[in-house]
Design a protein around this motif. Structure first.
Motif, PDB file in Angstrom:
ATOM      1  N   SER A 170       0.855  -1.184   0.000  1.00  0.00           N
ATOM      2  CA  SER A 170       0.000   0.000   0.000  1.00  0.00           C
ATOM      3  C   SER A 170       0.892   1.235   0.000  1.00  0.00           C
ATOM      4  O   SER A 170       1.244   1.764   1.064  1.00  0.00           O
ATOM      5  CB  SER A 170      -0.924  -0.003   1.228  1.00  0.00           C
ATOM      6  OG  SER A 170      -1.764   1.129   1.228  1.00  0.00           O
ATOM      7  N   ASP A 186      -0.556   8.203  -8.274  1.00  0.00           N
ATOM      8  CA  ASP A 186      -0.384   7.465  -9.526  1.00  0.00           C
ATOM      9  C   ASP A 186       0.637   8.182 -10.411  1.00  0.00           C
ATOM     10  O   ASP A 186       0.719   9.424 -10.422  1.00  0.00           O
ATOM     11  CB  ASP A 186      -1.712   7.386 -10.295  1.00  0.00           C
ATOM     12  CG  ASP A 186      -2.771   6.578  -9.563  1.00  0.00           C
ATOM     13  OD1 ASP A 186      -2.479   6.058  -8.470  1.00  0.00           O
ATOM     14  OD2 ASP A 186      -3.892   6.477 -10.097  1.00  0.00           O
ATOM     15  N   ASP A 187       1.415   7.395 -11.166  1.00  0.00           N
ATOM     16  CA  ASP A 187       2.323   7.938 -12.199  1.00  0.00           C
ATOM     17  C   ASP A 187       3.274   8.995 -11.642  1.00  0.00           C
ATOM     18  O   ASP A 187       3.561   9.996 -12.303  1.00  0.00           O
ATOM     19  CB  ASP A 187       1.513   8.565 -13.351  1.00  0.00           C
ATOM     20  CG  ASP A 187       0.506   7.607 -13.960  1.00  0.00           C
ATOM     21  OD1 ASP A 187       0.706   6.376 -13.855  1.00  0.00           O
ATOM     22  OD2 ASP A 187      -0.490   8.074 -14.537  1.00  0.00           O
ATOM     23  N   ARG A 190       1.628  -4.667  -8.215  1.00  0.00           N
ATOM     24  CA  ARG A 190       0.618  -3.819  -8.857  1.00  0.00           C
ATOM     25  C   ARG A 190       0.682  -2.400  -8.308  1.00  0.00           C
ATOM     26  O   ARG A 190       0.446  -1.425  -9.035  1.00  0.00           O
ATOM     27  CB  ARG A 190      -0.768  -4.425  -8.670  1.00  0.00           C
ATOM     28  CG  ARG A 190      -0.955  -5.748  -9.432  1.00  0.00           C
ATOM     29  CD  ARG A 190      -2.407  -6.197  -9.422  1.00  0.00           C
ATOM     30  NE  ARG A 190      -2.531  -7.496 -10.074  1.00  0.00           N
ATOM     31  CZ  ARG A 190      -2.733  -8.647  -9.443  1.00  0.00           C
ATOM     32  NH1 ARG A 190      -2.834  -8.650  -8.120  1.00  0.00           N
ATOM     33  NH2 ARG A 190      -2.837  -9.777 -10.100  1.00  0.00           N
ATOM     34  N   GLU A 191       1.002  -2.276  -7.023  1.00  0.00           N
ATOM     35  CA  GLU A 191       1.186  -0.948  -6.442  1.00  0.00           C
ATOM     36  C   GLU A 191       2.391  -0.247  -7.072  1.00  0.00           C
ATOM     37  O   GLU A 191       2.352   0.953  -7.356  1.00  0.00           O
ATOM     38  CB  GLU A 191       1.376  -1.049  -4.927  1.00  0.00           C
ATOM     39  CG  GLU A 191       0.101  -1.052  -4.133  1.00  0.00           C
ATOM     40  CD  GLU A 191      -0.565   0.315  -4.156  1.00  0.00           C
ATOM     41  OE1 GLU A 191      -0.270   1.156  -3.297  1.00  0.00           O
ATOM     42  OE2 GLU A 191      -1.385   0.548  -5.075  1.00  0.00           O
ATOM     43  N   ARG A 227       3.516  -0.728 -10.057  1.00  0.00           N
ATOM     44  CA  ARG A 227       3.053  -0.315 -11.400  1.00  0.00           C
ATOM     45  C   ARG A 227       2.209   0.953 -11.327  1.00  0.00           C
ATOM     46  O   ARG A 227       2.329   1.838 -12.174  1.00  0.00           O
ATOM     47  CB  ARG A 227       2.237  -1.438 -12.046  1.00  0.00           C
ATOM     48  CG  ARG A 227       3.058  -2.419 -12.862  1.00  0.00           C
ATOM     49  CD  ARG A 227       2.150  -3.274 -13.714  1.00  0.00           C
ATOM     50  NE  ARG A 227       1.310  -2.475 -14.584  1.00  0.00           N
ATOM     51  CZ  ARG A 227       0.254  -2.930 -15.230  1.00  0.00           C
ATOM     52  NH1 ARG A 227      -0.115  -4.184 -15.110  1.00  0.00           N
ATOM     53  NH2 ARG A 227      -0.448  -2.139 -16.011  1.00  0.00           N
ATOM     54  N   ARG A 228       1.363   1.029 -10.320  1.00  0.00           N
ATOM     55  CA  ARG A 228       0.468   2.190 -10.201  1.00  0.00           C
ATOM     56  C   ARG A 228       1.255   3.488 -10.037  1.00  0.00           C
ATOM     57  O   ARG A 228       0.909   4.522 -10.642  1.00  0.00           O
ATOM     58  CB  ARG A 228      -0.471   1.998  -9.005  1.00  0.00           C
ATOM     59  CG  ARG A 228      -1.430   3.173  -8.779  1.00  0.00           C
ATOM     60  CD  ARG A 228      -2.274   2.982  -7.536  1.00  0.00           C
ATOM     61  NE  ARG A 228      -1.478   2.979  -6.311  1.00  0.00           N
ATOM     62  CZ  ARG A 228      -1.018   4.076  -5.712  1.00  0.00           C
ATOM     63  NH1 ARG A 228      -1.237   5.282  -6.230  1.00  0.00           N
ATOM     64  NH2 ARG A 228      -0.315   3.978  -4.597  1.00  0.00           N
ATOM     65  N   VAL A 229       2.307   3.458  -9.210  1.00  0.00           N
ATOM     66  CA  VAL A 229       3.029   4.703  -8.925  1.00  0.00           C
ATOM     67  C   VAL A 229       4.091   5.013  -9.974  1.00  0.00           C
ATOM     68  O   VAL A 229       4.576   6.144 -10.032  1.00  0.00           O
ATOM     69  CB  VAL A 229       3.652   4.685  -7.515  1.00  0.00           C
ATOM     70  CG1 VAL A 229       2.585   4.423  -6.462  1.00  0.00           C
ATOM     71  CG2 VAL A 229       4.773   3.675  -7.402  1.00  0.00           C
ATOM     72  N   LYS A 240       5.451   5.963 -13.615  1.00  0.00           N
ATOM     73  CA  LYS A 240       4.973   6.617 -14.824  1.00  0.00           C
ATOM     74  C   LYS A 240       4.882   5.585 -15.950  1.00  0.00           C
ATOM     75  O   LYS A 240       5.603   4.582 -15.927  1.00  0.00           O
ATOM     76  CB  LYS A 240       5.929   7.744 -15.229  1.00  0.00           C
ATOM     77  CG  LYS A 240       6.019   8.868 -14.205  1.00  0.00           C
ATOM     78  CD  LYS A 240       7.072   9.892 -14.607  1.00  0.00           C
ATOM     79  CE  LYS A 240       7.197  10.986 -13.556  1.00  0.00           C
ATOM     80  NZ  LYS A 240       8.259  11.975 -13.899  1.00  0.00           N
ATOM     81  N   SER A 298       7.051  -0.873 -16.904  1.00  0.00           N
ATOM     82  CA  SER A 298       5.607  -0.719 -16.757  1.00  0.00           C
ATOM     83  C   SER A 298       5.012  -0.322 -18.106  1.00  0.00           C
ATOM     84  O   SER A 298       5.588   0.509 -18.816  1.00  0.00           O
ATOM     85  CB  SER A 298       5.316   0.358 -15.708  1.00  0.00           C
ATOM     86  OG  SER A 298       3.937   0.457 -15.453  1.00  0.00           O
TER      87      SER A 298
END
Length: 212
Positions: free
Chosen positions: A91, A96-97, A119-120, A122-124, A126, A204
């Motif tokens: 978490s 994002d990005d 997946r986290e 990947r979310r953060v 870019k 990513s």
């Protein structure tokens, strides 16, 4: 983990993972980092001396308060802006990005839900951002794998949930990354059961990329 996990294990990890034999691997995995970096499993800051000048800042994710305390001398010796930004790789308290790169060194073995953590990351990252990793995991040889499966329960109890049998490349691909560089090897001078490493870079996906 209680007192052992809070006060003993971080010191063991600082000593074991800080050996000079790890320096060439840390240098390799950190060599292409740039811009804003999120490092999961920051520990006691053992990667700090290997950050290249192209790194502008690091968001450090580290659950152990003692690990962060042990990092203070390294933090004081660097010009890189490093902020402890979270406690849990599953978490990430980041937008994002927001990161150019992510860094993980011998960390994915201990995260309870590694797919959630990836997946986290990947979310953060870019779009087109890169995860730079060196991780130990499932060995390429079946005879070594057998020993890994036998010893994994003990390993998990002694080393904070550390798994020996996670298939690193498969996990990264399943999380939607594209691996562009990968070197699978045994660390020199170490027991193969505990030292089957994967070192590389995973990208990513860009917007519009179709995942398998």
């Amino acid at each position: 983990m209680g007192m052992y996990g809070d006060h003993v294990l971080p010191r063991i990890i600082n000593a074991a993972c800080g050996m000079k034999s790890s320096h060439p691997l840390r240098s390799r995995v950190c060599g292409e980092l740039h811009g804003q970096v999120v490092e999961i499993g920051f520990g006691s800051g053992l990667n700090i001396p290997f950050y290249p000048a192209s790194v502008s800042g690091v968001a450090a994710i580290e659950p152990a308060h003692l690990g962060w305390k042990l990092a203070q001398k390294r933090l004081a010796a660097t010009d890189v802006a490093i902020q402890r930004s979270g406690l849990d790789g599953q978490s990430l308290p980041l937008p994002d990005d927001s990161c150019d790169c992510a860094l993980s060194t011998w960390t994915l073995c201990t995260i309870p839900d590694v797919m959630v953590a990836l997946r986290e990351v990947r979310r953060v990252l870019k779009p087109g951002g890169t995860l730079h990793f060196v991780e130990h995991g499932l060995a390429p040889d079946r005879n070594v794998q057998r020993w890994q499966h036998r010893l994994e329960p003990m390993q998990k109890r002694l080393f904070g949930g550390c798994h020996l049998t996670r298939p690193i490349a498969e996990l990264l691909t399943a999380a939607g990354f594209t691996i562009t560089e990968l070197d699978v090897f045994y660390e020199e001078g170490a027991l193969k059961t505990f030292a089957a490493d994967s070192l590389g870079i995973a990208v990513s996906p860009e917007p519009g990329t179709t995942e398998n």
